[in-house]
Structures are given as C-alpha cells and as structure tokens.
Write a protein that holds these residues in place. Structure first.
Motif, PDB file in Angstrom:
ATOM      1  N   LYS A   1      70.230   7.760  34.377  1.00 57.74           N
ATOM      2  CA  LYS A   1      71.780   8.092  34.204  1.00 57.74           C
ATOM      3  C   LYS A   1      72.296   9.043  35.118  1.00 57.74           C
ATOM      4  O   LYS A   1      73.485   8.913  35.641  1.00 57.74           O
TER       5      LYS A   1
ATOM      6  N   TYR B   1      72.748   7.209  38.289  1.00 62.05           N
ATOM      7  CA  TYR B   1      73.963   6.295  38.302  1.00 62.05           C
ATOM      8  C   TYR B   1      75.165   7.176  38.414  1.00 62.05           C
ATOM      9  O   TYR B   1      76.090   6.697  39.132  1.00 62.05           O
ATOM     10  N   LEU B   2      75.374   8.172  37.692  1.00 60.18           N
ATOM     11  CA  LEU B   2      76.530   8.913  37.536  1.00 60.18           C
ATOM     12  C   LEU B   2      76.870   9.464  38.986  1.00 60.18           C
ATOM     13  O   LEU B   2      78.002   9.891  39.224  1.00 60.18           O
TER      14      LEU B   2
ATOM     15  N   ASN C   1      82.413   8.223  37.307  1.00 54.87           N
ATOM     16  CA  ASN C   1      82.522   8.199  35.967  1.00 54.87           C
ATOM     17  C   ASN C   1      82.533   9.623  35.285  1.00 54.87           C
ATOM     18  O   ASN C   1      82.493   9.764  33.976  1.00 54.87           O
TER      19      ASN C   1
ATOM     20  N   PRO D   1      82.444   8.446  29.548  1.00 56.37           N
ATOM     21  CA  PRO D   1      83.428   9.526  29.900  1.00 56.37           C
ATOM     22  C   PRO D   1      84.821   8.658  30.227  1.00 56.37           C
ATOM     23  O   PRO D   1      85.990   9.035  29.633  1.00 56.37           O
TER      24      PRO D   1
ATOM     25  N   GLU E   1      74.976   1.629  31.719  1.00 51.01           N
ATOM     26  CA  GLU E   1      74.455   2.275  32.735  1.00 51.01           C
ATOM     27  C   GLU E   1      74.662   3.813  32.755  1.00 51.01           C
ATOM     28  O   GLU E   1      74.110   4.696  33.236  1.00 51.01           O
ATOM     29  N   GLU E   2      75.966   4.009  32.041  1.00 43.72           N
ATOM     30  CA  GLU E   2      76.625   5.365  31.943  1.00 43.72           C
ATOM     31  C   GLU E   2      75.604   6.081  30.907  1.00 43.72           C
ATOM     32  O   GLU E   2      75.794   7.294  30.502  1.00 43.72           O
ATOM     33  N   GLY E   3      74.665   5.473  30.064  1.00 40.10           N
ATOM     34  CA  GLY E   3      73.835   5.943  29.089  1.00 40.10           C
ATOM     35  C   GLY E   3      74.345   6.020  27.696  1.00 40.10           C
ATOM     36  O   GLY E   3      73.928   6.719  26.767  1.00 40.10           O
ATOM     37  N   GLN E   4      75.153   5.181  27.679  1.00 37.03           N
ATOM     38  CA  GLN E   4      75.823   5.079  26.009  1.00 37.03           C
ATOM     39  C   GLN E   4      75.370   3.766  25.283  1.00 37.03           C
ATOM     40  O   GLN E   4      75.078   2.647  26.277  1.00 37.03           O
TER      41      GLN E   4
END
Lengths: 401, 728
Positions: A261, A264-265, A270, A349, B431-434
């Motif tokens: 994660k 990725y972030l 994001n 987010p 991918e954002e982890g949700q």
C-alpha cells in the motif's frame, strides 16, 4: 516331498530377504537421523525440510526397489535351480547368484553414505545456526545424488534380471508372449477374474463371499504418504516452528499489505488526509461523492441528507464541524460511540474527499422532512430556536449514554 | 497364511451335520415400516431444504411467520434429512441385513416396534419444537433436553435389539457389515451423550454444559463424527451387504475390509477440529484436525475401492440394473466427498472455503449422492424382494436416476462457484488498501447461483417423487411377505476351525469384544483432544476485561439462539487481513468463556457479528430487525417483526442466572433475585435512546433485549487499550 522342501526353502529365503530389507531400512533411518543432527535448528528452514523429505522419499524408493530386485533375483535363481534339478539346497549355497551381489552393493552404498557424510561433518561450518551452511547444503545434495545413483544402479539390475527372465520365457514358449496387462490392472495388482476361485476366503454370509485380494499398492503407499505428510506437518508447525502460526500468518499478511500500500500511495496522488483535503467542486467528483452517499450514507442520513437515524446534513448545524476537513475526518474515523462507523477501510482517501465535498455541497438544499438541527451552527451559536436546542440536547444525551 | 482356510471352506457352513436344521422366519414387517418412513421423511426433509434454499433469494417465502424463517427451517431440514431420512434408512437396512447375516429373526418384535414408533415420535417432536424455536443452538444437535433423553432411550433399545440378534445368531462369524453397525451404535451413543450435556432451566430450554472454545471443540467433535458415524459407517455397512447382493459378486478384499474399517473408525474421530481452523481453538488441536483429516483419505477410499472393485466382472450389469446404477454413483460420490473433505481441511484451502457455500456444496455431494442414492438403491432392491415381484418399471427408475444425477450437478456446481466467488470478493482489496466490496455486494453477487441451486434441488425431489410412485406401483402388484421363511443349523458351542485362520477371525466371533475394541478405538481421539483443552489453562487464556452478560443481554442471547441467527451469521473474526479490516480485531479465546452455548456459526450468509456492538445506533437495529431492506437495501434477511410485539419473560431471569452460576459464570451470590432490577434499568435506557430517534417501544419488548445483546457483542475487548490485544 520335493515340493515341500522347495516351499520350506523359499520361506527361509523370504525370511532372509526380509532381514536384508529391514537392515536397509534401519541404515537409512539412521542416516536420516544423522542428517538432521548437525544443525537441528536448520529444520526451521522449509528448504531444509524439503531436502530432508526428498532424501527420505528417495530412501524409501531405494528400499522398495531393493526389495523388488532381491525378490526377482531370488525368483530367477530358484527357477534356474529347478531347471538344473539340483540336490536339495544347502544353506551356504545361498551366497551364490545375483541376489547377494545386489545385496552387497546396496548395503555397501548404505553403509558408505553415513561414512561419507561423517568425513564432511568434521567441518565446523556444518554446525551453524538457522542459516543452512554451504557444507550442509552440499552434504545433503550429495546424499541425494548418491541416492539417485543407487536408484539408477538398482534399476539397471532390475532390467538385467527382467531381461534374463524374458529371454527364458521366449526360449521356452517360442514367440508367444503373454497378453499385455492393462495399466489399470497393473497399478491395482488385479488378478484375472477367472482366477478368483483360488482366492476365495471360504467365508459365506447370506450368500456373500469374500476374496483374498491384496491391498491396491497405490492405495497402501498413498496411506503411508499421508502418514508421512502428517508427521512432517506436525514437526514443522509444532516442533521446529518453521511454519507460521495463524497469528504469525496474519502479521505477515498485514505487513506485506502495508508495504504494498505504501509503495502504491507513493505513486498515486491519493494520499490526502484531513489536513490536506481541499473542497472539490468538479461535477464528476461530486457525482462520485453522491454515488457513495447513496450506497453508504443514506440509510442513516436520508436519501437527500435530510437525516434519519443520523443527523441532518443539509442545515448549517454540525455536531463535529462543517468544514470539508471536519467532514472528511468524521467520515474517515467515524464517531463510534454515536453509531457513526469509520469508513477508512471501505473507501479510499480520494473517495472520502469526494464524499465530503458532496456532503458539503448539500448545505442549504433544504429537503423535505428535514430532521431538526443538532449541534453548533457554523456561525458559532447553537440551534437558532428553542426547539432545535431541545432536540440537540436530547440527541447529545442519548448518544452519549 | 489364509490359503489353508479356503480349502476347508465350502463345507464350513454345514460344519455340524449332527445338529438338526432349524426353521425360522425373518421379520419383514419392521423393514417395511422403516421403508415407508424413509419414503415419507425423504420428501418432508427435502422439501424443507428446498424451502430454506428459496428463502435465500426470496426471504418473503416465510410469509411473515417466525416458524418458517431460514433460521428455523434450516435446522428442521438438517435434522429431518439426517435423523429422519438417513436415520430410518439405517434402521431399514440394518433390520433387513442383520437378520440375514445372523441367520436369525430380530431379537424381539416388541423392541422393534418400540424402536420404530419411538424414533418417529422423536422426529415429530423434534420438528414441532424446532419450528416453535426450542433449540440448543448447536448444529445437528439442536433438539432440546427431553428429546435428547428420548433419543438416548430409543438408541439403547435399538442396541439391545441388535445385540440380542447378534448373540442368538446362527452364523459363527460376524460379517464386515456388522462390524460397521456395532461401531456405529457405540460411537453414536458416546457422541450423543457427551455433546448433549446441558443444564435445563425449563421444560424446553437448557444451556450447554460447556462454554466457548470447549463447547466448540465438543460440538464439532460431535458434528464431524455425526457425519462419520451416522452418515458414513452405517451406510458403509449397508454397502457391504447390498452391493454384493445386488451385483451377485464376492467382496473384493477381506483384508481391505479389515484395514479400512479399523483405520476409519480410529482416525475419523480426531478430525473434528478441521471445522474450527483459524478460530480461537488452540493451534495444536487445529493441526491434529488437519493431519488426521489427511490421513483419513486412504481409509475412506478403502471403502470406495472395496465397493467398486467388488463390481469387477459385473460392470455389464451396471448398465442394466437401476439398483447398481444408484449404488455406483453413491460410492463414487462418497469417494469424491471423502477426498474433498481432507483438501478442505488444509488450512490454506479452508481459508477460502470456510463460511462460504463451498461447504454446503461439499456436504450435499455426500448427502444427495452418497446417502440419498444409496438409500434409493436399497429401496429399489428390497421392496421388490419383500413383495416378491419385479420392480414395476425399470425405465422409471432409470428416469429417476438421471433426474437425480442432474439434480446433484445443478445443485453442487453453482454452489462451488458461489462459495469461491464470494470468498474471493471478501478478500479483495483495492490498491489503496481498502476492501473492494461491501459485504452486501458479495451476497447479491451469488444470488443467481442460489436460484440455480434450488432448481437442482427441485429436480432431485422430482426424482424422489417418481421413485415413490414406482415403488407404490410395485407394492400394489406384489404380495407382501411379512415373515420370510428361512432355515439354518444352530450355532454349535464350539465352532470347528480348520487350519490356520486369519488373525482377525478371532474377534469376528466375539461381538462384545468387537464392541469394546471399537469403543476404545473411537474414544482415544476425543479424549486426547478434549482433556487438554479443558484442563490446561494456557489453551484458553482469560481476558480480565471480559465480563458476564447482563440479565437483559442473556435474554437477548436466548432470542438470538431461538431465531437461529447462527445459521447465517458467524461470531468469529479469523486472523485474516480482510476480516480484521471488515469486522475489527480478530477474536480471542478468552472472549467466549461465558458463552453457553458458543455461537461461532459455520456459515456467513450474512456478515460476522462478533464485533457488532457499538457499530450502529440502537435505532438502526430496531429498524433493521423490522425491515432489513430499509437499512441495507438488497439484504436477504427476513423481517423479524414479532420481536417488536413479543415480551420477554422476566420471571425466567432468576432461573437463568442460577443456571449460569452453576455453570461457573461469576455472578455475585444472590444476584438471581436482583437481576430483574438491572434488567429493567438497562431496558429503560435503550427505550430512551430509541425514543430520541422517535421510536416508541415498551422496555419489555424482545427487540430491546436483542438490541442489548447485539450492542454488547465484541465490546469487552474494544474497551481495552489497543496495545493489549492488537498486534500492529
């Protein structure tokens, strides 16, 4: 008379053969044990476990092959003896023929293995901690290599013996070969149905008879394999602890996911949070926010944000602040004690920012059936009439219970 | 070593020419009754299943009645199919084959009758009480304590009857089918008694003697072995009688019978914990469940192989004979299910399959294929025999076979798909982890599969109806032989043996030793798993923050159990990333120490509830119970409107508290008399919070108690600072 002595002789030979195989088994298990001794901690490494399992399996195969080779050697020798119509066999004559040679080769190789290994084990490098030392690695692969050699030798012997037998058959029967056995019959060791009278146990229950068929070999070895699996499994998870427990599995999964994660972030634009979030006014952003609102929020806050179980979102009164940053924060972390859950595991987010912006845009939309005002007005004063103040008080009381 | 025996064999059953041949008769009447009961209950049980399956895509089918919701229909279905359909099937087959294998009439016709009517009485009482909401809340053992006692008595009568018959037999040795019957009888007795330990507080309400982790272990030791010793071993016994008879072939291998029998009963009993992988059951017990399940493949397949290989030389008959067709598919399904079972017991597979419809598909391969088809095969065989007439229509039987087979396929494949798809959706993160999918999305996704499953089930029932018609016609054209004449020489005091016998022949002459040895074989696994879990404290670490339920929450919990919420909702957050993200901190063993009975559940048709407390306001629950779709659109949960009207019975509170105290829950002494005061206070506060949301209700309403329980769930551990419980 002759037949009887033959039978006796065979049973004696059988017993001897069993001894040989048992001896082979013992030797192998001892060599296995030895292989684990230099670095018992290394049993934590799945790679080591795999190597040991391969070694054990090869050893098992050698044992089986040795048994088969010895058996066919005996058979071949018996036949030859019968054909030669010799005098009753004397014990010391047993040492003749192919079998002893094979036995000797096998035993020598078996004995040789630990010996070979011992030479190397003097190397102090072999006794290191959790990491597999080079010596131990080469040692184990060496053992596996030697085992493979033994298997090759045994297979070669077996072929030679079978060839001899085949030639004999051809010699006596001329060109008529046996009909080829179907693989299915072979792996199950089926006897032809016509021969089953000879296998009748003599049991009879209400007309049901029982045969004395052998256990299907693949079934039996499958059973052994399952038992071996079980031992290795229990060893791995409860003795060497090289396999992760349920809890450790969880920790690993979370760690891996968090790394992913984060990676990725870094790339994605994001990573907004309640401090950096900006009010969005773009129509597509608001439409996305509305979509989320209509799946996740409307049950408590009403389809138009007029309020229901949860407070009215269209007036200018806010329990936890009405700026886009405040709304973002309320959605992200929730207000669990009042029944507002945290949505950060459900929406990204960026999505929460869209949602917060959408909610912000509802202000003053004045939908029908709007719930009475709760909380502080944006201007700083409480609800602008007595009724709203009362409602706000009740709401705070009940939710703060 | 056995060769010598066979030479003396042909004359063996005539060993004592000096003894006169006795004339007697077999009791076919009791077999007929059980056969009728099988036919009747098969339709009832399957229709209940169809009803339950339809309610998963059309919840309104319950017509607004409490009795017909999924939560009550599902136990009715499972109990009817297991204990009524298969149970009567066992008795039918045992009463038919045992007499013939022992060359003796049943020990007592009177006991046979008591057994029959006793069992049917239990079934009827069970159905009524389950519909009425009287349940212990433990799967496949839902029946309340008076019925548990009745089951024990009837089971003892059955035991006396079979052992009486075995003892007065005219056959020196016991055939392999009888070994399975004996093992079945003694193991079911053990399982039933141990798992049914419960403390009654009224005529139809009791609390499990065990709590939390221990209760779960005992329950799944029972649940798994109910499958083993009620659905498997007796049916293997039936297979060993009816397959060789129908195919007119000798049993393939006597040694295989011996090895797979003993290995099967010894290993099976250990495998229960595979139903509790990744739960708070200690890891060592879970691992035992895994490895014994894997080791179980071979003994199970031994039975399949001995069955299929018995057909060697008779496969041409299989094409013609409907009985053999059914038996072959039954045995094949047995082989598939007993291979799939161990695979599902591997932790990495179980992580995907557990709590999904995969499990449902798996058990139905066993239930529809193995138990159903074997029963049908036996029925098609014994009814023409007992009525002394050929089957009315082979063609109809063939139609039944094909419709039934297609039914099984249409039932199972969509559910495998549904299970796998839903599990994958649960576990998908963005991918954002949700979490990518809300729980509800994963439910609506599988609804088309639920519809197909119901079509498959309906087809299977159509097949059964065709069978009933075919058998009715057969019965009409034949004439029933109530007492089938037979003759045999009595058993001599000393059975002459010739030459060296197989070592196992020793025990085959000794039914009591067989009973004792079987009991020892099946007792070991249970004892070694349960005793440490009960006695070693480190297996269930206590949490100081976990407190007993309040009286109102106890009432709520009773409602939760009564409505069968556990049939769709689990209370067990497993240590998986997705479950922690979706539900909250994963469950700890110490959280369940006051749960009599445990309610971990085995299926997530709805989301897990272990951490539900405090997630939603009281009013959300109120609205949700009244009309689930209003709070979660698309939900397939039925409405529980009656909870808003019914009142809780506060006169029961003292008895409930006293029972909990007896079971070790640390309420202060004398609390039973004060409990109702606390109950009213808590109910009033919930009433007030509902009032604030403009909901008017009385504080004695059941909904208030249920809300109290739902809001409590998982909260004890939430109030603790996170570092103490969480790993992060």
């Amino acid at each position: 008379m002759n037949a009887l002595s033959n039978l006796l002789r065979r049973s004696r030979i059988n017993r001897n053969m069993r001894k040989v195989t048992m001896l082979a088994g013992c030797l192998f298990s001892s060599s296995l044990l030895w292989a684990q001794r230099p670095a018992p901690d290394a049993m934590g490494d799945p790679f080591v476990v795999t190597l040991v399992v391969i070694m054990a399996l090869l050893a098992l195969i050698i044992g089986l092959l040795a048994y088969v080779v010895l058996g066919s050697a005996e058979l071949y020798r018996d036949k030859e003896k019968q054909e030669a119509a010799l005098l009753p066999l004397e014990p010391e004559k047993k040492s003749q023929g192919v079998a002893p040679v094979v036995t000797a080769v096998v035993v020598l190789l078996l004995v040789g293995l630990p010996g070979l290994a011992q030479v190397n084990s003097i190397d102090p490098d072999a006794v290191v901690g959790y990491k597999l030392s080079d010596t131990a690695f080469y040692l184990m692969t060496g053992v596996i290599f030697v085992e493979l050699l033994v298997i090759a030798a045994l297979l070669y012997n077996l072929r030679v013996l079978l060839d001899i037998k085949k030639k004999k058959v051809f010699a006596t029967n001329g060109a008529t070969a046996k009909p080829k056995e179907h693989w299915w019959d072979k792996i199950n060791k089926f006897k032809p149905v016509e021969q089953e009278a000879a296998m009748d146990m003599g049991h009879e229950y209400d007309g049901i008879r029982e045969l004395d068929n052998r256990l299907p070999p693949w079934w039996l070895y499958g059973f052994y394999a399952c038992i071996i699996f079980s031992v290795v499994y229990l060893w791995r998870f409860h003795v060497s602890h090289s396999g992760p427990s349920s809890e450790e599995e969880y920790q690993l999964a979370v760690k891996e996911a968090e790394e992913k994660k984060a990676a990725y972030l870094v790339k994605a634009a994001n990573n907004v949070d309640e401090h950096s979030v900006k009010l969005m006014t773009d129509a597509s952003d608001l439409a996305n926010g509305q979509k989320i609102f209509e799946t996740a929020c409307f049950a408590c806050h009403g389809k138009l944000g007029e309020g229901g179980v949860g407070p009215n979102l269209t007036d200018k009164f806010w329990l936890h602040g009405g700026s886009v940053q405040d709304i973002f924060k309320t959605i992200k972390y929730g207000v669990p004690e009042k029944g507002m859950k945290s949505w950060k595991d459900d929406y990204s987010p960026a999505q929460i920012a869209q949602l917060a912006s959408y909610i912000h845009s509802l202000k003053g939309s004045n939908p029908p059936n709007g719930k009475a005002a709760q909380g502080e007005s944006e201007a700083g004063e409480a609800g602008d009439d007595a009724g709203a103040q009362e409602a706000a008080k009740v709401a705070v009381d009940s939710s703060g219970k | 070593m056995i060769v010598s025996e066979s030479t003396a064999a042909p004359a063996q059953h005539l060993t004592s020419p000096s003894l006169p041949v006795e004339k007697f008769s077999y009791d076919n009447k009791i077999v007929k009754w059980f056969a009728y009961a099988v036919l009747f209950w098969s339709l009832v049980g399957m229709l209940a299943g169809l009803w339950a399956s339809i309610s998963l895509f059309y919840p309104g089918i319950n017509l607004g009645l409490p009795a017909t919701t999924f939560g009550r229909m599902r136990p009715v279905h499972t109990n009817a199919v297991i204990f009524a359909f298969v149970g009567n099937g066992i008795f039918m087959g045992v009463y038919y084959s045992l007499q013939r294998l022992c060359k003796a009439r049943m020990f007592s016709d009177a006991l046979s009758k008591i057994h029959f009517w006793g069992w049917q009485g239990i079934i009827v009482a069970g159905a009524i009480t389950l519909f009425a909401g009287f349940t212990t809340g433990k799967e496949y053992a839902e029946l309340e304590w008076p019925i548990d006692i009745a089951i024990t008595l009837v089971w003892v009568i059955f035991g006396i009857n079979i052992f009486g018959t075995i003892i007065k037999r005219r056959e020196s040795h016991l055939y392999v089918a009888i070994w399975f019957y004996i093992a079945t009888w003694v193991t079911v007795a053990m399982l039933h008694i141990v798992n049914s330990f419960e403390l009654p507080i009224s005529l139809f309400k009791s609390y499990s003697w065990y709590a939390g982790v221990q209760d779960a272990l005992v329950q799944w030791w029972y649940g798994h072995n109910a499958v083993a010793f009620f659905l498997t071993t007796p049916y293997l016994g039936l297979m060993y009688y009816f397959l060789p008879k129908a195919a007119n072939r000798p049993v393939y291998s006597y040694r295989l019978s011996i090895i797979h029998f003993w290995a099967l009963i010894f290993i099976y009993i250990w495998a229960g914990p595979h139903h509790l992988l990744y739960t708070t059951l200690p890891d060592w017990a879970q691992s035992l469940g895994v490895v014994f399940s894997v080791m179980l493949i071979a003994p199970s397949w031994g039975g399949m192989l001995n069955g299929l290989f018995t057909l060697r030389g008779a496969w041409d008959k299989v094409r013609e004979d409907p009985v053999l067709k059914f038996l072959v598919v039954a045995i094949t399904c047995y082989g598939m299910a007993t291979f799939e079972g161990p695979m599902l017991s591997l932790k990495n597979v179980n992580a995907i399959s557990h709590f999904t419809d995969w499990t449902i598909a798996h058990v139905h391969i066993g239930a529809l294929g193995w138990n159903g088809f074997l029963t049908f095969g036996v029925l098609y065989w014994i009814i023409p025999k007992m009525w002394n007439t050929p089957l009315y229509s082979k063609k109809l039987a063939g139609t039944h076979f094909w419709i039934g087979t297609i039914g099984i396929i249409l039932y199972a494949i969509p559910l495998y798909w549904a299970g796998f798809a839903q599990s994958m959706m649960w576990k998908t993160f963005t991918e954002e982890g949700q979490l990518k999918f809300q729980f509800l999305e994963t439910v609506t996704h599988v609804i088309p599969m639920y519809v197909t499953r119901s079509i498959g089930g309906a087809l299977y029932i159509v097949g059964a109806v065709i069978m009933v018609y075919n058998l009715r016609k057969t019965i009409k054209q034949g004439s029933f032989v109530a007492n089938e004449a037979a003759e045999a020489a009595p058993l001599p005091k000393e059975v002459a043996t010739h030459g060296k016998q197989h070592w196992h022949r020793w025990i085959e002459k000794r039914p009591m030793q067989m009973l004792v040895f079987s009991l020892i074989a099946v007792a070991i696994g249970g004892i070694l798993e349960m005793v440490p879990t009960f006695l070693v404290k480190s297996n269930v670490p206590t949490l100081s923050s976990v407190k007993p339920y309040t009286p109102l929450e106890l009432h709520g919990r009773d409602i939760y159990v009564r409505e069968g919420c556990y049939t769709c909702h689990s209370q067990m957050v497993r240590p998986f990333r997705d479950e922690v993200a979706r539900y909250g901190e994963y469950s700890k063993a110490g959280e369940f120490v006051y749960d009599h009975p445990f309610q971990w559940g085995s299926k997530r048709t709805g989301p897990d509830l272990a951490r539900l407390g405090g997630k939603y306001p009281d009013s959300w629950h109120y609205n949700h119970m009244l009309d689930p779709q209003s709070m979660s659109p698309g939900s397939i949960m039925p409405s529980y409107g009656w909870l808003l009207d019914n009142k809780i019975d506060t006169s029961k509170t003292p008895a409930m508290i006293r029972a909990m105290q007896t079971l070790g829950v640390p309420y202060p002494a004398g609390y039973d008399q004060e409990a109702n005061k606390d109950l009213t206070a808590q109910a009033e506060s919930i009433k007030k919070s509902l009032q604030a949301e403009k909901i008017k209700t009385n504080h004695q309403q059941e909904i208030v108690a249920l809300i109290a329980y739902l809001q409590r769930m998982g909260k004890d551990i939430k109030s603790v600072p996170k570092e103490e419980t969480a790993i992060k």
